[in-house]
Design a protein around this motif. Structure first.
Motif, PDB file in Angstrom:
ATOM      1  N   ARG A 137     -58.289 -76.746  14.439  1.00  0.00           N
ATOM      2  CA  ARG A 137     -57.796 -75.408  15.054  1.00  0.00           C
ATOM      3  C   ARG A 137     -57.158 -74.768  14.782  1.00  0.00           C
ATOM      4  NH1 ARG A 137     -63.146 -75.552  17.719  1.00  0.00           N
ATOM      5  NH2 ARG A 137     -64.574 -77.275  17.253  1.00  0.00           N
ATOM      6  N   ARG A 138     -55.790 -75.745  15.107  1.00  0.00           N
ATOM      7  CA  ARG A 138     -54.357 -75.545  15.181  1.00  0.00           C
ATOM      8  C   ARG A 138     -54.293 -74.403  13.841  1.00  0.00           C
ATOM      9  NH1 ARG A 138     -49.266 -78.087  14.745  1.00  0.00           N
ATOM     10  NH2 ARG A 138     -47.985 -75.745  15.049  1.00  0.00           N
ATOM     11  N   TRP A 141     -55.365 -71.558  14.458  1.00  0.00           N
ATOM     12  CA  TRP A 141     -54.630 -70.351  15.246  1.00  0.00           C
ATOM     13  C   TRP A 141     -54.000 -69.799  14.764  1.00  0.00           C
ATOM     14  CZ3 TRP A 141     -55.330 -68.798  20.644  1.00  0.00           C
ATOM     15  CH2 TRP A 141     -54.321 -68.107  20.630  1.00  0.00           C
ATOM     16  N   ASP A 142     -53.183 -70.420  13.989  1.00  0.00           N
ATOM     17  CA  ASP A 142     -51.676 -70.322  13.592  1.00  0.00           C
ATOM     18  C   ASP A 142     -52.079 -69.423  12.353  1.00  0.00           C
ATOM     19  OD1 ASP A 142     -50.328 -72.114  15.010  1.00  0.00           O
ATOM     20  OD2 ASP A 142     -50.306 -73.475  13.688  1.00  0.00           O
ATOM     21  N   GLY A 144     -54.378 -66.956  11.924  1.00  0.00           N
ATOM     22  CA  GLY A 144     -54.783 -65.782  13.238  1.00  0.00           C
ATOM     23  C   GLY A 144     -56.311 -65.743  12.754  1.00  0.00           C
ATOM     24  N   THR A 146     -60.625 -66.859  13.020  1.00  0.00           N
ATOM     25  CA  THR A 146     -61.707 -66.684  13.937  1.00  0.00           C
ATOM     26  C   THR A 146     -62.237 -67.990  13.277  1.00  0.00           C
ATOM     27  OG1 THR A 146     -61.210 -65.367  14.916  1.00  0.00           O
ATOM     28  CG2 THR A 146     -63.337 -65.884  15.364  1.00  0.00           C
ATOM     29  N   GLN A 289     -47.235 -72.039  25.118  1.00  0.00           N
ATOM     30  CA  GLN A 289     -48.759 -71.078  24.634  1.00  0.00           C
ATOM     31  C   GLN A 289     -49.441 -72.454  24.260  1.00  0.00           C
ATOM     32  OE1 GLN A 289     -49.473 -68.749  26.272  1.00  0.00           O
ATOM     33  NE2 GLN A 289     -51.654 -69.337  25.346  1.00  0.00           N
ATOM     34  N   THR A 290     -50.561 -72.294  23.677  1.00  0.00           N
ATOM     35  CA  THR A 290     -51.406 -73.461  23.207  1.00  0.00           C
ATOM     36  C   THR A 290     -52.497 -72.084  22.794  1.00  0.00           C
ATOM     37  OG1 THR A 290     -52.883 -74.391  24.407  1.00  0.00           O
ATOM     38  CG2 THR A 290     -50.672 -75.130  24.113  1.00  0.00           C
ATOM     39  N   PRO A 291     -53.556 -72.716  22.124  1.00  0.00           N
ATOM     40  CA  PRO A 291     -54.726 -71.924  21.337  1.00  0.00           C
ATOM     41  C   PRO A 291     -55.091 -72.066  22.900  1.00  0.00           C
ATOM     42  CG  PRO A 291     -54.285 -73.457  19.437  1.00  0.00           C
ATOM     43  CD  PRO A 291     -52.700 -73.907  21.140  1.00  0.00           C
ATOM     44  N   SER A 292     -55.720 -73.189  23.742  1.00  0.00           N
ATOM     45  CA  SER A 292     -56.313 -72.657  24.497  1.00  0.00           C
ATOM     46  C   SER A 292     -55.919 -72.214  25.695  1.00  0.00           C
ATOM     47  CB  SER A 292     -56.799 -74.457  24.985  1.00  0.00           C
ATOM     48  OG  SER A 292     -57.669 -74.408  23.891  1.00  0.00           O
ATOM     49  N   ARG A 322     -50.507 -78.235  22.068  1.00  0.00           N
ATOM     50  CA  ARG A 322     -50.990 -77.932  20.932  1.00  0.00           C
ATOM     51  C   ARG A 322     -52.478 -77.939  20.635  1.00  0.00           C
ATOM     52  NH1 ARG A 322     -45.807 -74.706  19.537  1.00  0.00           N
ATOM     53  NH2 ARG A 322     -45.495 -76.537  18.429  1.00  0.00           N
TER      54      ARG A 322
END
Length: 419
Positions: A137-138, A141-142, A144, A146, A289-292, A322
């Motif tokens: 997931r991390r 996110w990095d 971009g 989905t 800032q984190t993905p959540s 994160r």
């Protein structure tokens, strides 16, 4: 065959209830021992709840966004043998229900990298949550990406790093097929996003802070030319053995020294008891800032850290936040907060105080501008500090003096190392 009930585990630290923020399984899914079933949140820490047995999901015990008591029924599995419960499900999600029956309807946005739904259909039905480890997931996110659109090849459709690699390779191949006309397509979709989990807690915290605290913001311009020269020199000489330094460690050190002169700003205000508590220790919250969403890991005893120790601890805590693995005590107990948007920091901001603290120091981006120095125009590196204070307990004069004290340390960085 029997029914095995898994209850909401005791997370510890006296926590009586948690928020259910994500299901990783749905009714009908086979699960194996140690497979993650759901994510729950306590304060700001997200905890994964694994299965203790092999089985098949027959009922879910709550909806995403529900607040559940420790010990409440989380999920029911059909297992080999007798199990530990009767077959009839207790209160909760009915047997045979799916995640789409129980979770709020959310239209998932297309990936930043890759095509829109017009080119690709989602890899799974709307409402079905993609399964992936925190590391995957991390990375998504990095990058971009989905995850809703990425097919999974692991157990129960779990997305692996290999699946991400395959998706990115296909994405690059698809790029050539996009047409200019897609830039002007009409769009009528609507996205409903439930405010749950960390997003809900952020909203509650910000609302509470603005409701209780009369903020005032003080902005000062700081010449960081000499500081930047020092930072670059230290990085050239020490980066290989001790790591690179950003501006944040220098700013943190300046804050620690300034707080010795203005201890009333390193404080928390209990407005219900009418009591301000000033702290000798600087437990520095650093907004990350984190993905959540926004989280504030806490550096305990920042007054004891040198520049490189501070940088290493910030990196460790930010990574833990994160990945959702930060401990509860790493996210609570700060006495003052430092926030920075880095290169996106803008010229001025109005940061919201991290209640019940009484001050927050905000960092804006560094810009090079022409400045008059002794009658001559020269290029200097300038940076604004936009800081907010609780006007009930911090007078405007003291707030300004505190920021001016920080300014002196940063504009003459040798003072940071002189006791």
């Amino acid at each position: 065959m029997g029914i095995f009930v898994i209850k909401m585990p005791d997370i510890g630290e006296g926590i009586a209830e948690v928020e259910l923020v994500e299901w990783h399984v749905k009714v009908g899914d086979p699960v194996v021992e140690d497979q993650v079933l759901a994510d729950v949140m306590t304060d700001k820490a997200t905890v994964e709840v694994p299965s203790s047995v092999h089985g098949t999901v027959v009922a879910l015990g709550g909806r995403v966004g529900d607040v559940m008591a420790v010990g409440a029924e989380l999920i029911r599995l059909e297992v080999e043998g007798e199990g530990n419960a009767r077959a009839a499900p207790k209160a909760g999600v009915r047997a045979g229900a799916s995640v789409s029956d129980t979770a709020p309807v959310v239209a998932v946005a297309p990936a930043v990298r890759g095509a829109s739904p017009a080119l690709r259909a989602p890899a799974r039905p709307a409402g079905q949550k993609p399964l992936a480890s925190p590391a995957v997931r991390r990375r998504a996110w990095d990058l971009g990406v989905t995850l809703q659109y990425v097919p999974g090849s692991g157990p129960a459709g779990r997305i692996t790093h290999g699946d991400l690699d395959a998706w990115l390779a296909r994405d690059r191949n698809d790029t050539s097929s996009r047409t200019t006309a897609m830039l002007y397509e009409s769009h009528n979709e609507e996205t409903r996003v439930p405010v749950i989990g960390l997003r809900r807690k952020i909203a509650q915290k910000m609302q509470e802070s603005k409701r209780r605290i009369p903020h005032f913001t003080y902005v000062e311009e700081i010449d960081v030319t000499e500081l930047e020269a020092l930072r670059q020199t230290l990085n050239q000489q020490r980066a290989a053995e001790r790591g690179k330094l950003t501006l944040l460690p220098f700013l943190a050190r300046a804050m620690v020294l300034a707080l010795r002169e203005y201890p009333q700003i390193n404080a928390r205000y209990d407005d219900e008891a009418g009591m301000v508590t000033q702290y000798g220790a600087v437990h520095l919250g650093v907004a990350a800032q984190t993905p959540s969403g926004l989280m504030v890991p806490v550096l305990r005893h920042a007054e004891t850290l040198d520049l490189w120790s501070f940088a290493a601890e910030v990196a460790r805590l930010a990574e833990a936040a994160r990945s959702g693995k930060a401990a509860r005590d790493e996210l609570t107990g700060s006495t003052i907060t430092l926030t920075s948007l880095g290169a996106l920091g803008g010229i001025v901001s109005t940061p919201v105080i991290n209640y019940p603290e009484v001050a927050i120091v905000g960092v804006n981006r560094v810009v090079e501008r022409p400045v008059f120095v002794e009658g001559r125009v020269t290029a200097r590196k300038l940076m604004n500090l936009s800081s907010s204070f609780d006007h009930r307990v911090v007078d405007g004069m003291h707030a300004a003096e505190f920021i001016q004290c920080i300014r002196r340390y940063l504009e003459c960085p040798a003072l940071l190392f002189v006791e």
